[in-house]
Design an enzyme around this catalytic site. Structure first.
Site, PDB file in Angstrom:
ATOM      1  N   GLY A 190       5.719   4.796  -2.840  1.00 51.28           N
ATOM      2  CA  GLY A 190       6.312   3.664  -3.550  1.00 51.28           C
ATOM      3  C   GLY A 190       5.554   3.346  -4.831  1.00 51.28           C
ATOM      4  N   GLY A 232      10.767   4.429  -1.961  1.00 49.26           N
ATOM      5  CA  GLY A 232       9.837   5.265  -2.715  1.00 49.26           C
ATOM      6  C   GLY A 232      10.475   6.603  -3.046  1.00 49.26           C
ATOM      7  N   ALA A 246      -0.600  -5.313   3.445  1.00 53.55           N
ATOM      8  CA  ALA A 246       0.070  -5.862   2.256  1.00 53.55           C
ATOM      9  C   ALA A 246       0.908  -7.062   2.666  1.00 53.55           C
ATOM     10  CB  ALA A 246       0.965  -4.797   1.625  1.00 53.55           C
ATOM     11  N   TYR A 273      11.574 -12.586   5.086  1.00 57.78           N
ATOM     12  CA  TYR A 273      10.527 -11.708   4.529  1.00 57.78           C
ATOM     13  C   TYR A 273       9.176 -12.424   4.576  1.00 57.78           C
ATOM     14  CZ  TYR A 273       8.046  -9.032   0.838  1.00 57.78           C
ATOM     15  OH  TYR A 273       7.140  -8.302   0.108  1.00 57.78           O
ATOM     16  N   LYS A 305       5.974 -11.298   6.884  1.00 54.46           N
ATOM     17  CA  LYS A 305       4.647 -11.038   6.291  1.00 54.46           C
ATOM     18  C   LYS A 305       3.604 -11.996   6.861  1.00 54.46           C
ATOM     19  CE  LYS A 305       5.405  -7.644   3.262  1.00 54.46           C
ATOM     20  NZ  LYS A 305       4.668  -6.370   3.298  1.00 54.46           N
TER      21      LYS A 305
HETATM   22  P1  NAD Z   1       7.923  -0.067  -2.908  1.00 56.79           P
HETATM   23  O1  NAD Z   1       9.295  -0.324  -2.353  1.00 56.79           O
HETATM   24  O2  NAD Z   1       7.837   0.757  -4.123  1.00 56.79           O
HETATM   25  O3  NAD Z   1       6.981   0.528  -1.780  1.00 56.79           O
HETATM   26  C1  NAD Z   1       7.247   0.430  -0.401  1.00 56.79           C
HETATM   27  C2  NAD Z   1       7.198   1.848   0.161  1.00 56.79           C
HETATM   28  O4  NAD Z   1       7.358   1.764   1.582  1.00 56.79           O
HETATM   29  C3  NAD Z   1       8.331   2.733  -0.361  1.00 56.79           C
HETATM   30  O5  NAD Z   1       7.777   3.960  -0.811  1.00 56.79           O
HETATM   31  C4  NAD Z   1       9.229   2.952   0.845  1.00 56.79           C
HETATM   32  O6  NAD Z   1       9.885   4.190   0.814  1.00 56.79           O
HETATM   33  C5  NAD Z   1       8.220   2.827   1.974  1.00 56.79           C
HETATM   34  N1  NAD Z   1       8.824   2.442   3.252  1.00 56.79           N
HETATM   35  C6  NAD Z   1       9.729   1.460   3.493  1.00 56.79           C
HETATM   36  N2  NAD Z   1      10.041   1.426   4.801  1.00 56.79           N
HETATM   37  C7  NAD Z   1       9.302   2.412   5.405  1.00 56.79           C
HETATM   38  C8  NAD Z   1       9.186   2.878   6.733  1.00 56.79           C
HETATM   39  N3  NAD Z   1       9.897   2.330   7.736  1.00 56.79           N
HETATM   40  N4  NAD Z   1       8.326   3.893   6.986  1.00 56.79           N
HETATM   41  C9  NAD Z   1       7.607   4.462   5.987  1.00 56.79           C
HETATM   42  N5  NAD Z   1       7.692   4.068   4.695  1.00 56.79           N
HETATM   43  C10 NAD Z   1       8.524   3.056   4.419  1.00 56.79           C
HETATM   44  O7  NAD Z   1       7.274  -1.510  -3.153  1.00 56.79           O
HETATM   45  P2  NAD Z   1       5.844  -1.922  -3.728  1.00 56.79           P
HETATM   46  O8  NAD Z   1       6.104  -2.907  -4.783  1.00 56.79           O
HETATM   47  O9  NAD Z   1       5.016  -0.731  -4.022  1.00 56.79           O
HETATM   48  O10 NAD Z   1       5.256  -2.727  -2.482  1.00 56.79           O
HETATM   49  C11 NAD Z   1       4.163  -2.262  -1.692  1.00 56.79           C
HETATM   50  C12 NAD Z   1       3.745  -3.375  -0.742  1.00 56.79           C
HETATM   51  O11 NAD Z   1       3.325  -4.518  -1.490  1.00 56.79           O
HETATM   52  C13 NAD Z   1       4.856  -3.869   0.174  1.00 56.79           C
HETATM   53  O12 NAD Z   1       4.326  -4.115   1.459  1.00 56.79           O
HETATM   54  C14 NAD Z   1       5.313  -5.169  -0.443  1.00 56.79           C
HETATM   55  O13 NAD Z   1       5.819  -6.065   0.514  1.00 56.79           O
HETATM   56  C15 NAD Z   1       4.026  -5.674  -1.062  1.00 56.79           C
HETATM   57  N6  NAD Z   1       4.277  -6.557  -2.223  1.00 56.79           N
HETATM   58  C16 NAD Z   1       4.554  -6.052  -3.456  1.00 56.79           C
HETATM   59  C17 NAD Z   1       4.754  -6.929  -4.516  1.00 56.79           C
HETATM   60  C18 NAD Z   1       5.061  -6.435  -5.909  1.00 56.79           C
HETATM   61  O14 NAD Z   1       5.140  -7.280  -6.811  1.00 56.79           O
HETATM   62  N7  NAD Z   1       5.214  -5.164  -6.169  1.00 56.79           N
HETATM   63  C19 NAD Z   1       4.685  -8.305  -4.314  1.00 56.79           C
HETATM   64  C20 NAD Z   1       4.428  -8.776  -3.042  1.00 56.79           C
HETATM   65  C21 NAD Z   1       4.193  -7.894  -1.998  1.00 56.79           C
END
Ligand code: NAD
Length: 323
Positions: free
Chosen positions: A10, A36, A117, A149, A153
């Site tokens: 991701g 991802g 996360a 959500y 979390k």
């Molecule tokens: P993203 O969607 O790019 O990354 C999430 C990844 O998890 C993806 O690659 C997806 O394919 C993978 N995934 C989803 N379900 C899955 C499963 N069942 N098994 C295996 N892989 C799985 O999002 P991101 O922005 O990189 O977020 C990463 C983490 O950070 C997440 O936990 C998200 O909740 C948290 N987060 C991100 C932000 C932000 O601003 N980017 C803000 C708050 C929290």
């Protein structure tokens, strides 16, 4: 060190994977490629010490097998983004609760330092600013599925901290605020990549509500630096950290800045929430983190301003697609 990154294909996970491999660590990524993509890991697939496994965090046996050799686990895999959560709430809840349970259960067997996360969403409708890690959390009614959500979390955080208390599992909770930069996709409702894409295509920038709601945007490179420093800090164990910046901008201001940076002729279009989400959808007016704990623990100050984030996303979108 051997490090497992769930969700490593991701947005945040792929940047973190690149950094950890560059620092000489052996990195395994587990990802189901739901949001991802393999192209995010293009620079790593042939690197020694890097391994990609396609699969789900809901597969207990697979998670146990991959966690076993790991000294550190970054658990980033989740159903992410308000749009996705609203469209597929039950699958999102299952992924975000049962998946984390699997990862923590496996980590208990080898005492791996596990980073969970979480999200600024857990602060919910809190109106005390800035948000401090020890503040009360205020979420909305269960009929408004948006809050599922935040709740999932929050449960992840409780479970991680419960294992820390009961079994001494080294855990660190990462409450990410808006993290953005290259490779973030706008497909699941992430605002900045959506704005940049619209501006470059000359389409209107769709601002939900009045546009007066504000957020703080951090560059993914700064966030990855913070994660690496936390990994190296024994003081981070058993703790919860806000991860982000405290520089606020309204969403309308963000749209204006994107239009200026791209030189676009696009206009800003205000869309009532009810036209985008189910009636009764609630948004947070402000999300301002208190980052003093993060600063004290790792002496961290973000280096890259919003203008740089926008420029980096524009450069990525303008780059020719590899053949
Ligand atoms: P993203 O969607 O790019 O990354 C999430 C990844 O998890 C993806 O690659 C997806 O394919 C993978 N995934 C989803 N379900 C899955 C499963 N069942 N098994 C295996 N892989 C799985 O999002 P991101 O922005 O990189 O977020 C990463 C983490 O950070 C997440 O936990 C998200 O909740 C948290 N987060 C991100 C932000 C932000 O601003 N980017 C803000 C708050 C929290």
């Amino acid at each position: 060190m051997h490090i497992l990154i769930t969700g490593g294909a991701g947005f945040i996970g792929s940047h973190l994977s690149e950094r950890l491999v560059a620092d000489g660590h052996a990195v395994t990524v587990l990802d189901d490629l739901s949001t991802g993509q393999m192209s995010n890991l293009a620079a790593l697939t042939d690197q020694p010490g890097f391994d990609f496994v396609e699969g789900s965090i809901l597969d207990r046996a697979l998670v146990a097998k991959l966690v076993e050799p790991a000294e550190v686990v970054f658990h980033l895999a989740a159903a992410v983004g308000v749009k996705l959560i609203m469209e597929e709430p039950s699958r999102s809840i299952l992924t975000n609760v049962a998946g984390t349970e699997n990862v923590l259960d496996a980590a208990l067997r080898n005492n791996a330092h596990t980073f969970i996360a979480s999200s600024s969403e857990v602060y919910g409708k809190t109106t005390k600013f800035p948000f401090n890690e020890d503040d009360d959390l205020t979420i909305g009614a269960t009929k408004n599925l948006r809050w599922s959500y935040a709740c999932a979390k929050t449960l992840d955080e409780f479970l991680a901290l419960a294992h820390a208390r009961e079994s001494g599992l080294p855990v660190t909770v990462l409450r990410f605020f808006n993290t953005t930069g290259p490779r973030q996709t706008g497909r699941y409702g992430m605002v900045l990549p959506s704005f940049v894409t619209s501006a470059l295509e000359g389409k209107p920038l769709m601002v939900h509500g009045t546009g007066d709601q504000s957020r703080c945007f951090g560059h993914v490179a700064d966030v990855v630096e913070a994660l690496c420093r936390l990994m190296a800090t024994p003081k981070a164990r058993g703790e919860v950290f806000n991860i982000g910046t405290d520089q606020e901008i309204t969403i309308r201001g963000l749209a204006e800045q994107v239009i200026e940076a791209t030189g676009s002729s696009s206009e800003i279009q205000l869309i009532p929430y009810d036209e985008v989400y189910p009636v009764g959808f609630e948004d947070m007016q402000r999300r301002l983190p208190d980052v003093s704990k993060l600063k004290a623990a790792i002496n961290f100050r973000p280096k890259l301003p919003l203008s740089r984030i926008i420029d980096d996303i524009i450069a990525e979108r303008r780059a020719p697609v590899p053949a």
